[in-house]
Motif scaffolding. Structure first.
Motif, PDB file in Angstrom:
ATOM      1  N   LYS A  44       9.987  -6.975  13.056  1.00 32.58           N
ATOM      2  CA  LYS A  44       8.920  -7.947  13.284  1.00 32.58           C
ATOM      3  C   LYS A  44       7.959  -7.418  14.339  1.00 32.58           C
ATOM      4  O   LYS A  44       8.378  -6.842  15.352  1.00 32.58           O
ATOM      5  N   GLU A  70       4.847  -8.738  16.792  1.00 30.22           N
ATOM      6  CA  GLU A  70       4.136  -9.891  17.360  1.00 30.22           C
ATOM      7  C   GLU A  70       2.999  -9.371  18.235  1.00 30.22           C
ATOM      8  O   GLU A  70       3.243  -8.661  19.216  1.00 30.22           O
ATOM      9  N   ARG A  71       1.782  -9.751  17.875  1.00 27.45           N
ATOM     10  CA  ARG A  71       0.613  -9.233  18.591  1.00 27.45           C
ATOM     11  C   ARG A  71      -0.160 -10.322  19.341  1.00 27.45           C
ATOM     12  O   ARG A  71      -0.695 -10.081  20.425  1.00 27.45           O
ATOM     13  N   ARG A 112      12.484  -6.419  16.894  1.00 28.16           N
ATOM     14  CA  ARG A 112      11.240  -7.103  17.222  1.00 28.16           C
ATOM     15  C   ARG A 112      10.440  -6.265  18.219  1.00 28.16           C
ATOM     16  O   ARG A 112      10.986  -5.786  19.215  1.00 28.16           O
ATOM     17  N   ARG A 128       7.241  -6.702  20.692  1.00 32.11           N
ATOM     18  CA  ARG A 128       6.347  -7.677  21.310  1.00 32.11           C
ATOM     19  C   ARG A 128       5.235  -6.924  22.039  1.00 32.11           C
ATOM     20  O   ARG A 128       5.483  -6.233  23.030  1.00 32.11           O
ATOM     21  N   GLU A 173       0.217 -10.233  12.633  1.00 34.27           N
ATOM     22  CA  GLU A 173       1.612 -10.654  12.827  1.00 34.27           C
ATOM     23  C   GLU A 173       2.361 -10.318  11.536  1.00 34.27           C
ATOM     24  O   GLU A 173       1.957 -10.743  10.452  1.00 34.27           O
ATOM     25  N   TYR A 199      -1.536 -17.841  10.858  1.00 35.23           N
ATOM     26  CA  TYR A 199      -1.622 -18.909  11.843  1.00 35.23           C
ATOM     27  C   TYR A 199      -3.001 -19.557  11.791  1.00 35.23           C
ATOM     28  O   TYR A 199      -3.984 -18.921  11.400  1.00 35.23           O
TER      29      TYR A 199
END
Length: 212
Positions: free
Chosen positions: A43, A45-46, A96, A98, A144, A158
């Motif tokens: 995953k 996440e930005r 993940r 981040r 994302e 989103y």
């Protein structure tokens, strides 16, 4: 060593994927995730601000109550424990990455506390500064993304306010592999969450919060 010359992954053309509304995205994601065995997931996440639904800690953050926002993270422990046990049965690890910018937004400062719990229960999490992700952002900020078991790529969608709103599913092998390789490269270049948290997050005072 991380591949600093890694090519930019394929363009995420929505026409090459399937648009999924929120309920369909969540159902599709979990159906596929629970079927993987012996393959890992990744995953990315930005974004630096999200509004998580049905999260007591996130709701407290939105009210400007930092003490409760941190304390209420513990309500996630039982769910995370079960997820970790399921991953071990399936012989899979959820990785993940981040991406962070400094100074942290209140959301990022809170989320890094939250992610420490995920790591406790089996997720492999690394943090990377946005400047190191810039080589992939010549056409705009990274999206994302989630790659499930090397077979399915989701671009997570989103609203402008940061509320989860669905996803776009891609299954073309070139698309999936290209983005999995990009996320893996960032993961290899990133820093383990544990050491990053102790140095960059633990010493911080509570953020200055405003109610949302």
């Amino acid at each position: 060593m991380p591949d600093l010359q890694s090519p930019r992954p394929p363009l995420l053309d929505p026409a090459r994927g399937k648009q999924l509304a929120l309920d369909a995205y969540e159902a599709d994601f979990w159906q596929r995730y629970t079927q993987i065995h012996g393959r890992d997931s990744w995953k990315l996440e930005r974004g630096q601000h999200f509004v998580e639904q049905n999260s007591p800690g996130r709701e407290a953050l939105g009210r400007g109550d930092w003490e409760s926002a941190i304390r209420l993270l513990d309500v996630r422990r039982e769910s995370l424990r079960k997820d970790g046990e399921q991953d071990r049965r399936q012989r899979t690890v959820f990785h993940r990455v981040r991406v962070v910018e400094q100074p942290f937004t209140p959301y990022i400062q809170w989320e890094l506390h939250s992610l420490r719990l995920n790591a406790e229960y089996g997720e492999a999490i690394r943090v990377i500064d946005a400047t190191k992700a810039a080589r992939f952002e010549t056409g705009g900020l990274l999206p994302e993304l989630v790659v499930i078991g090397g077979e399915t790529l989701y671009q997570v969608v989103y609203t402008d306010e940061g509320v989860l709103d669905g996803g776009v599913r891609f299954t073309e092998p070139e698309m999936v592999t290209g983005w999995e390789d990009a996320i893996r490269a960032l993961f290899e270049e990133g820093e383990d969450l544990s050491s990053y948290f102790e140095r960059e997050v633990a010493p911080l005072p509570p953020p200055r919060l405003t109610t949302e």
